[in-house]
Enzyme design. Structure first.
Site, mmCIF file in Angstrom:
data_model
loop_
_atom_site.group_PDB
_atom_site.id
_atom_site.type_symbol
_atom_site.label_atom_id
_atom_site.label_comp_id
_atom_site.label_asym_id
_atom_site.label_seq_id
_atom_site.Cartn_x
_atom_site.Cartn_y
_atom_site.Cartn_z
ATOM 1 N N LYS A 110 0.820 -1.217 0.000
ATOM 2 C CA LYS A 110 0.000 0.000 0.000
ATOM 3 C C LYS A 110 0.854 1.267 0.000
ATOM 4 C CE LYS A 110 -2.115 -0.903 3.904
ATOM 5 N NZ LYS A 110 -1.769 -2.276 4.326
ATOM 6 N N ARG A 149 -9.590 1.514 9.315
ATOM 7 C CA ARG A 149 -9.319 0.097 9.509
ATOM 8 C C ARG A 149 -10.396 -0.584 10.336
ATOM 9 N NH1 ARG A 149 -3.182 0.686 9.091
ATOM 10 N NH2 ARG A 149 -2.439 -1.431 8.770
ATOM 11 N N ARG A 160 11.714 -2.989 10.902
ATOM 12 C CA ARG A 160 10.500 -2.606 11.638
ATOM 13 C C ARG A 160 10.239 -3.570 12.778
ATOM 14 N NH1 ARG A 160 5.261 -0.943 8.147
ATOM 15 N NH2 ARG A 160 4.316 -2.108 9.847
ATOM 16 N N ARG A 218 -1.117 -9.458 12.959
ATOM 17 C CA ARG A 218 -1.627 -8.338 12.148
ATOM 18 C C ARG A 218 -2.562 -8.844 11.061
ATOM 19 N NH1 ARG A 218 3.942 -6.436 10.783
ATOM 20 N NH2 ARG A 218 3.069 -5.197 9.102
HETATM 21 P P1 ADP Z 1 0.835 -2.680 7.853
HETATM 22 O O1 ADP Z 1 2.038 -3.046 7.023
HETATM 23 O O2 ADP Z 1 0.547 -3.686 8.927
HETATM 24 O O3 ADP Z 1 -0.341 -2.339 7.029
HETATM 25 P P2 ADP Z 1 1.023 0.083 8.884
HETATM 26 O O4 ADP Z 1 2.324 0.759 8.743
HETATM 27 O O5 ADP Z 1 -0.093 0.554 8.038
HETATM 28 O O6 ADP Z 1 1.336 -1.457 8.702
HETATM 29 O O7 ADP Z 1 0.554 0.148 10.426
HETATM 30 C C1 ADP Z 1 1.396 -0.296 11.462
HETATM 31 C C2 ADP Z 1 0.635 -0.334 12.775
HETATM 32 O O8 ADP Z 1 0.156 0.989 13.100
HETATM 33 C C3 ADP Z 1 -0.613 -1.214 12.809
HETATM 34 O O9 ADP Z 1 -0.326 -2.559 13.022
HETATM 35 C C4 ADP Z 1 -1.387 -0.563 13.972
HETATM 36 O O10 ADP Z 1 -0.863 -0.919 15.221
HETATM 37 C C5 ADP Z 1 -1.104 0.918 13.756
HETATM 38 N N1 ADP Z 1 -2.146 1.542 12.898
HETATM 39 C C6 ADP Z 1 -1.968 2.070 11.667
HETATM 40 N N2 ADP Z 1 -3.118 2.548 11.177
HETATM 41 C C7 ADP Z 1 -4.069 2.309 12.116
HETATM 42 C C8 ADP Z 1 -5.473 2.535 12.193
HETATM 43 N N3 ADP Z 1 -6.149 3.119 11.188
HETATM 44 N N4 ADP Z 1 -6.118 2.150 13.325
HETATM 45 C C9 ADP Z 1 -5.462 1.580 14.333
HETATM 46 N N5 ADP Z 1 -4.150 1.311 14.321
HETATM 47 C C10 ADP Z 1 -3.448 1.657 13.231
#
Ligand code: ADP
Length: 191
Positions: free
Chosen positions: A13, A88, A133, A144
C-alpha cells in the site's frame, strides 16, 4: 480527489500510495508512518501507540481518529488526500464519513490491493531485514493478518456496496501494480 488505499499488511500500500498521490498532487497520508514518526520522536502519542503496534494490535480508534482529523485539516490536504491505513475499523469508517461530509466533499474511490497471505509473510520477513520494523516478526505479522481479517476486511464490502471499490491484483512488479491501479482509476500514468 479523496482516495483510500486498502489491503492486508504487506500488500504494498505504502509504495503504491506514493505513486497515486504524486499523480494527483495530493498528500499520501499513512497512519502507520505517522505513528512510527511519533514513536521515534518519543511523543506522548508515540508512547501510547507503541505498545499496540509492537503487539500487532490496532491503536484505539479515538487516538487514531483524532490524529487523522488533525492531519487532514492541514492546508496541503485541502485539495484532497490519499489515506493509506485508515480507516481500519467500522467505527473509523463512520468517523471518516463525518470528516469528509463536514468539508462538503465526498470519497472518490477505494483502491484495494489483493494478495496471497503466504506471499505476504515472506515479503514482510524480508522487509524486517531491510527496514528493521519492530512489528515485522513472524508472530506479530500473523497477528496483524488476523486483526486485518477480523476488523478491516469487512470494510471492503461496505465500500463495494457504495460502488467505490476498485480491486487490483497486488502481485507482480511494483510498476505493473501501479499500471493496473492507474488503468482502473482511468488515468494516464506520467512518464
Ligand atoms: P501494515 O504493514 O501492517 O499495514 P502500517 O504501517 O499501516 O502497517 O501500520 C502499522 C501499525 O500501526 C498497525 O499494526 C497498527 O498498530 C497501527 N495503525 C496504523 N493505522 C491504524 C489505524 N487506522 N487504526 C489503528 N491502528 C493503526
Amino acid at each position: 480527489m479523496r482516495l483510500l488505499i486498502m489491503g492486508p499488511p504487506g500488500a504494498g500500500k505504502g509504495t503504491q500510495a506514493k505513486f497515486i498521490a504524486d499523480h494527483f498532487s495530493i498528500p499520501a497520508i499513512s497512519t502507520g508512518d505517522i505513528f512510527r514518526a511519533n514513536v521515534s520522536q518519543g511523543t506522548p502519542l508515540g508512547v501510547e501507540a507503541q505498545r499496540y503496534m509492537d503487539a500487532g494490535e490496532y491503536v484505539p480508534d479515538e487516538v487514531t481518529n483524532r490524529m487523522v482529523r488533525d492531519r487532514i485539516d492541514e492546508p496541503d490536504a485541502e485539495p484532497g488526500f490519499l489515506l493509506d491505513g485508515y480507516p481500519r475499523t467500522l467505527a473509523q469508517v463512520e468517523e471518516l464519513d463525518g470528516m469528509i461530509r463536514y468539508t462538503g466533499h465526498r470519497l472518490d474511490a477505494v483502491v484495494v490491493l489483493t494478495v496471497d497471505q503466504e506471499a505476504i509473510v515472506q515479503r514482510l520477513l524480508q522487509r524486517a531485514e531491510t527496514e528493521g520494523r519492530a512489528d515485522d516478526t513472524e508472530d506479530v505479522i500473523r497477528r496483524r493478518q488476523e486483526v486485518y481479517a477480523d476488523q478491516t476486511a469487512p470494510l471492503i464490502d461496505v465500500y463495494r456496496e457504495r460502488g467505490l471499490l476498485i480491486e487490483v491484483d497486488g502481485l507482480g512488479e511494483v510498476f505493473e501494480v501501479t499500471q493496473r491501479i492507474f488503468t482502473a482509476l482511468d488515468v494516464v500514468p506520467e512518464s
